[in-house]
Enzyme design. Structure first.
Site, PDB file in Angstrom:
ATOM      1  CB  SER A  17      -4.185   1.649   4.038  1.00  0.00           C
ATOM      2  OG  SER A  17      -3.380   1.258   2.950  1.00  0.00           O
ATOM      3  CE  LYS A  47      -4.349   1.697  -0.665  1.00  0.00           C
ATOM      4  NZ  LYS A  47      -4.310   0.715   0.383  1.00  0.00           N
ATOM      5  CB  SER A  64      -0.950   0.015   1.206  1.00  0.00           C
ATOM      6  OG  SER A  64      -2.022  -0.866   0.996  1.00  0.00           O
TER       7      SER A  64
END
Length: 698
Positions: free
Chosen positions: A511, A454, A451
């Site tokens: 997230s 992102k 993640s």
């Protein structure tokens, strides 16, 4: 008119329900007292059960040899997500409506723009609104190519409730269609949609449907032949068909979504048909390549069933060259570890624990270098070939001389200087202002970013907002596609609205994978107006273009959230570049340093509700850390990009592949302390080490 045997199946279903109410065992189930089923063959059970028990996920299996009724069943009555397997029952309901004169196979259907949905198939990506096709062709596309748009066109004709009524009339109580594909707003049971997604079924239900069609007992012979023709044309070959002889025909339907993989149908053999159903969910392996563990499991079960009932009953299932990488676990990893300890010189002496961690990866890379293979840390077919036969526990005991030699081997004394021992195989630290590399290890090792992806998603949106400030105040409506995204979530639902600026908190604090999709859908066409594909595809293309512009030479993006995908990779050096660049934006700084955020969302139907987002970055609890982004998946390990400040100097640290969430923070804090205590951030170079930092034992 329904076939007379439907009544028999209803009675059988009631009897089965009474039988299974008294058993919750996860062992292979005892056969029901039924003329259609004989006791499970113990030899078959011995072959299949170990595969099921070693699988990293929930499994349901049922196999029935139709000529004799011999049946193997494991959790056959457990309801599980169908993914696209539900298209088989939809097809049956459609043919029932055709049989009753309510629909016609050749009736025309016009494709509208609103009908086109993402995912599998060809109607959305290759055809334009206005296309006319017959209901027959829509069914064929739904089954042969698992076309999601075609599926919705068929559902529009037959109806969700009509499909469910048919399943209920057949005694298939766990088989339910919940909504149209990527149209959660059409759900007839939101609670069931939340739990199972598009649809649910059980292995027993699917075996019953396959058997009805195989025996020409659904509607009539002509209808069953039409249904079977569609199933024979299914193009999916990665599951049960994968290992079967090429001459063997298989009529089946598969399903794949997030953590679920399904396959059910009929295997034609010279000795008769085998009905099968393999349902898996909550799988650890979410990959979409040919090494997916759930699809390999289905392939192995399919071959075992074929060999047992119609082929060579003594034949052992082939040793499939599964791709292994960080996050893998099980007996095959143990075999890999034992073999590396023997074949790699000098022996790495890694723990044989069945967990593919950083030390196993390091040993794999060393072996790949030894054999002149690409040192990527991934055990693929080439490496399996180079390794040769796996070392078994029963291999010869080493000689006294060999044991004595091992006892004499010792690594050098622990150094009193240099970086701390960490669990991550790759890390680096850079000066935010100058970009100077302060320290690092394996800075250019290819890793899965999880993640931390992102950061780029947010960076693109905020970069666009620099020239279009109104963008952050614009409203974003959550799509069904975003809502259906698996993994970590912002908890915003389809049809709910909030501002882009608010959703960035939902992207970076909890997230939210779903938030990343919603943002990509909104901004793809704005950021990349000349790109190809839909808005989401254009956003991914923009992510890759921006990575190149920033000098992130080893980074490739395949999605906006970081779930594992082939080619979705980065390095700690590249992530440090991105972290520095993102921190130039004050809005980004504000968001990633926020520990909690309250937002109110409003649905298009009028209701309002509040959501509290908590930052996953635990370093924010301590003074001196400025936040940025965490990331965790099985293949990636625990990852973190973090910013810190001391003596007026800001630095960015990146760790990729730590052994656990606690280890991620321990690694990062120890490395920050190393940089700060040795004043590397102030220009002291006497302690700088950019290679060979020690890593902890697995």
């Amino acid at each position: 008119m329904l076939h007379p045997r439907y009544t028999q199946h209803l009675m059988l279903a009631a009897a089965l329900l009474l039988t299974t109410c008294f058993s919750t065992s996860t062992k292979a189930e005892s056969p029901e007292a039924s003329r259609d089923q004989k006791p499970v063959p113990s030899e078959l059970e011995k072959l299949v059960l170990p595969l099921i028990e070693n699988h990293r996920g929930e499994v349901g299996v049922m196999i029935r040899f139709l000529p004799t009724g011999e049946t193997f069943a494991y959790r056959a009555d457990q309801a599980m997500p169908t993914a696209s397997l539900i298209k088989f029952p939809i097809m049956m309901a459609t043919y029932k409506a055709i049989h009753e004169g309510k629909l016609k196979l050749e009736q025309p259907i016009t494709l509208k723009e609103d009908d086109q949905v993402p995912g599998s198939g060809v109607l959305t990506t290759h055809f334009s609104p206005g296309l006319q096709l017959s209901l027959r062709d829509a069914i064929q596309l739904m089954i042969a190519f698992s076309d999601n748009t075609a599926t919705n066109l068929v559902i529009d004709q037959v109806g969700i409730e009509e499909t469910n009524r048919l399943m209920e009339s057949l005694g298939c109580d766990e088989t339910r269609l919940n909504s149209k594909v990527y149209r959660r707003d059409t759900s007839v049971n939101p609670e069931r949609s939340q739990k199972y997604g598009l649809g649910s079924t059980s292995c027993r239900d699917m075996i019953q449907l396959a058997e009805l069609v195989s025996n020409d007992e659904f509607l009539g012979k002509e209808d069953c032949e039409q249904i079977l023709k569609h199933l024979y044309d299914c193009t999916a070959k990665s599951g049960v068909p994968r290992l079967l002889p090429e001459s063997i025909r298989i009529a089946h339907k598969t399903g794949s979504v997030g953590d679920s993989r399904t396959d059910a149908g009929l295997i034609d053999t010279p000795k008769g048909k085998i009905a099968f159903c393999v349902l898996t969910t909550k799988n650890d392996d979410h990959s979409w390549d040919d090494s997916n563990e759930a699809e390999l499991l289905a392939a192995e079960i399919g071959l075992i069933a074929y060999n047992y009932f119609a082929g060579d009953a003594e034949a052992a299932p082939p040793a499939i060259a599964r791709t292994l990488k960080i996050g893998a676990a099980g007996d095959l990893v143990e075999g890999l570890q034992r073999t590396l300890n023997v074949r790699l010189k000098p022996s790495p002496n890694i723990s044989v624990d069945g967990d593919f961690g950083p030390n196993t990866e390091s040993a794999v890379i060393a072996f790949q270098k030894q054999e002149s293979l690409e040192p990527n840390g991934v055990v693929d077919r080439q490496m399996w070939k180079a390794l040769g036969p796996l070392v078994d526990e029963s291999e010869a005991i080493p000689t006294v001389a060999e044991i004595a030699a091992v006892n004499e081997e010792k690594l050098p004394r622990e150094p009193l200087t240099g970086p701390p021992i960490v669990t991550c195989p790759a890390w680096c630290f850079v000066d935010v202002k100058t970009g100077t590399m302060l320290a690092g290890d394996n800075e250019h090792m290819i890793r899965d970013p999880a993640s931390t992806t992102k950061i780029m998603t947010a960076y693109l949106v905020l970069k666009y907002a620099e020239d279009h400030p109104e963008a952050l105040e614009s409203t974003i409506t959550f799509s069904q596609r975003a809502d259906d995204t698996s993994g970590s979530t912002s908890a915003v639902k389809a049809g709910e609205q909030l501002t882009v600026g608010e959703l960035l908190y939902g992207l970076l604090l909890p997230s939210g994978n779903d938030a990343s999709v919603a943002l990509a859908e909104k901004f793809g066409e704005l950021i990349n107006p000349d790109g190809e594909g839909d808005s989401y595809d254009r956003f991914i293309a923009a992510m890759n273009d921006t990575a190149k512009e920033l000098g992130m030479v080893d980074t490739g993006y395949r999605n906006s959230h970081g779930l594992t995908a082939r080619g979705h990779v980065t390095t700690v050096a590249d992530m440090a570049i991105l972290g520095r660049k993102a921190l130039e934006n004050e809005t980004f700084r504000k968001i990633v340093s926020t520990r909690r955020y309250l937002v109110e969302v409003e649905s298009v139907v009028g209701y309002k509700r509040q959501i509290v987002w908590k930052n996953t970055n635990q370093l924010l609890q301590r003074e001196g850390y400025l936040g940025v982004k965490t990331g965790t998946t099985g293949p990636a390990g625990a990852c973190l990009v973090a910013a810190g400040e001391r003596d007026g100097v800001e630095i960015v640290g990146v760790v990729l592949g730590s052994s656990s969430t606690p280890a991620r923070y321990a690694d990062m804090r120890n490395l920050f302390r190393y940089v700060w205590s040795n004043e590397l951030h102030l220009g002291n170079k006497s302690e700088v080490s950019t290679t060979g930092a020690p890593s902890a034992d697995e």
